[in-house]
Write a protein that holds these residues in place. Sequence first.
Motif, PDB file in Angstrom:
ATOM      1  N   LEU A  64      11.625  29.028 -16.320  1.00  0.00           N
ATOM      2  CA  LEU A  64      11.336  27.655 -15.872  1.00  0.00           C
ATOM      3  C   LEU A  64      11.884  26.842 -16.971  1.00  0.00           C
ATOM      4  O   LEU A  64      11.489  26.979 -18.249  1.00  0.00           O
ATOM      5  CB  LEU A  64       9.873  27.256 -15.345  1.00  0.00           C
ATOM      6  N   GLY A  65      12.821  25.913 -16.550  1.00  0.00           N
ATOM      7  CA  GLY A  65      13.358  24.843 -17.568  1.00  0.00           C
ATOM      8  C   GLY A  65      12.706  23.565 -17.107  1.00  0.00           C
ATOM      9  O   GLY A  65      12.859  23.208 -15.746  1.00  0.00           O
ATOM     10  N   ILE A  66      11.857  22.892 -17.935  1.00  0.00           N
ATOM     11  CA  ILE A  66      11.138  21.722 -17.434  1.00  0.00           C
ATOM     12  C   ILE A  66      11.648  20.361 -18.130  1.00  0.00           C
ATOM     13  O   ILE A  66      11.538  20.536 -19.519  1.00  0.00           O
ATOM     14  CB  ILE A  66       9.536  21.869 -17.636  1.00  0.00           C
TER      15      ILE A  66
ATOM     16  N   ARG B  11       8.077  32.946 -18.110  1.00  0.00           N
ATOM     17  CA  ARG B  11       8.442  32.132 -19.234  1.00  0.00           C
ATOM     18  C   ARG B  11       8.465  30.576 -18.800  1.00  0.00           C
ATOM     19  O   ARG B  11       9.276  30.616 -17.911  1.00  0.00           O
ATOM     20  CB  ARG B  11       9.447  32.674 -20.198  1.00  0.00           C
ATOM     21  N   ALA B  12       8.515  29.820 -19.701  1.00  0.00           N
ATOM     22  CA  ALA B  12       8.923  28.257 -19.453  1.00  0.00           C
ATOM     23  C   ALA B  12       9.196  27.537 -20.737  1.00  0.00           C
ATOM     24  O   ALA B  12       8.598  27.737 -21.609  1.00  0.00           O
ATOM     25  CB  ALA B  12       7.710  27.831 -18.727  1.00  0.00           C
ATOM     26  N   ILE B  13      10.165  26.704 -20.662  1.00  0.00           N
ATOM     27  CA  ILE B  13      10.611  25.988 -21.814  1.00  0.00           C
ATOM     28  C   ILE B  13      10.566  24.487 -21.495  1.00  0.00           C
ATOM     29  O   ILE B  13      11.006  23.862 -20.354  1.00  0.00           O
ATOM     30  CB  ILE B  13      12.081  26.098 -22.173  1.00  0.00           C
ATOM     31  N   ILE B  14       9.777  23.633 -22.084  1.00  0.00           N
ATOM     32  CA  ILE B  14       9.988  22.211 -21.960  1.00  0.00           C
ATOM     33  C   ILE B  14      10.607  21.588 -22.831  1.00  0.00           C
ATOM     34  O   ILE B  14      10.729  21.600 -24.113  1.00  0.00           O
ATOM     35  CB  ILE B  14       8.468  21.638 -22.124  1.00  0.00           C
ATOM     36  N   TYR B  15      11.760  20.890 -22.102  1.00  0.00           N
ATOM     37  CA  TYR B  15      12.621  20.134 -22.952  1.00  0.00           C
ATOM     38  C   TYR B  15      12.166  18.664 -22.911  1.00  0.00           C
ATOM     39  O   TYR B  15      11.876  17.990 -22.057  1.00  0.00           O
ATOM     40  CB  TYR B  15      14.023  20.117 -22.428  1.00  0.00           C
ATOM     41  N   SER B  16      12.158  18.369 -24.554  1.00  0.00           N
ATOM     42  CA  SER B  16      11.996  16.856 -24.768  1.00  0.00           C
ATOM     43  C   SER B  16      12.463  16.195 -25.748  1.00  0.00           C
ATOM     44  O   SER B  16      13.058  17.088 -26.638  1.00  0.00           O
ATOM     45  CB  SER B  16      10.338  16.814 -25.234  1.00  0.00           C
ATOM     46  N   ASP B  17      12.489  15.192 -25.943  1.00  0.00           N
ATOM     47  CA  ASP B  17      13.275  14.531 -27.167  1.00  0.00           C
ATOM     48  C   ASP B  17      12.334  14.482 -28.297  1.00  0.00           C
ATOM     49  O   ASP B  17      13.044  14.282 -29.406  1.00  0.00           O
ATOM     50  CB  ASP B  17      13.857  12.990 -26.802  1.00  0.00           C
TER      51      ASP B  17
ATOM     52  N   ALA C 277       1.666  28.418 -24.434  1.00  0.00           N
ATOM     53  CA  ALA C 277       2.300  29.281 -23.298  1.00  0.00           C
ATOM     54  C   ALA C 277       3.819  28.908 -22.932  1.00  0.00           C
ATOM     55  O   ALA C 277       4.689  29.560 -22.364  1.00  0.00           O
ATOM     56  CB  ALA C 277       1.590  29.148 -22.077  1.00  0.00           C
ATOM     57  N   TYR C 278       3.937  27.604 -23.590  1.00  0.00           N
ATOM     58  CA  TYR C 278       5.484  27.340 -23.524  1.00  0.00           C
ATOM     59  C   TYR C 278       6.089  27.462 -24.658  1.00  0.00           C
ATOM     60  O   TYR C 278       5.651  27.271 -25.987  1.00  0.00           O
ATOM     61  CB  TYR C 278       5.427  25.830 -22.961  1.00  0.00           C
ATOM     62  N   SER C 279       7.398  27.435 -24.547  1.00  0.00           N
ATOM     63  CA  SER C 279       8.476  27.176 -25.513  1.00  0.00           C
ATOM     64  C   SER C 279       9.066  25.576 -25.427  1.00  0.00           C
ATOM     65  O   SER C 279       8.873  25.146 -24.359  1.00  0.00           O
ATOM     66  CB  SER C 279       9.725  27.936 -25.548  1.00  0.00           C
TER      67      SER C 279
END
Length: 133
Positions: free
Chosen positions: A34-36, A67-73, A86-88
């Motif tokens: 997952l890409g969040i 697996r999941a990645i949280i994209y943030s600035d 639990a997240y990258s």
Amino acid sequence: MDGMSPGGATRLGSIEQTGQGMGGETGRERDVLLGIDGHILTGKFQGTRTTLTSLLKTLAPRLGARRAIIYSDNPGEARALVGSDAYSYGDLGHSGSLKRLLLVLPRLFRRDGVTIGVFQYGPVGPKLRFWPC
């Protein structure tokens, strides 16, 4: 139609859910990344930020082998807010919404092998084949 496929498995998009619960993931489920879009996790507090934070905290213990990645600035601030390992966390950088949705996130998703993208505008996936870049 009740959403059940032969053998008692349910379908969710292209991911087969066997109903076996935690630890009963199929090989296909383990391959899900997952890409969040977590751009809303930093900056001013608002309803969408609160909703996404609550959703991510609730989802974390249920990810299982996925697996999941949280994209943030600001990945450090996002990690502190969500409070889960639990997240990258990936660096999204600053950009306007159109650039983020049409250029930045699709490039990051391709680079990282994301199979399902999650946005405040609705889920997109799998494979993001229709993105122009």
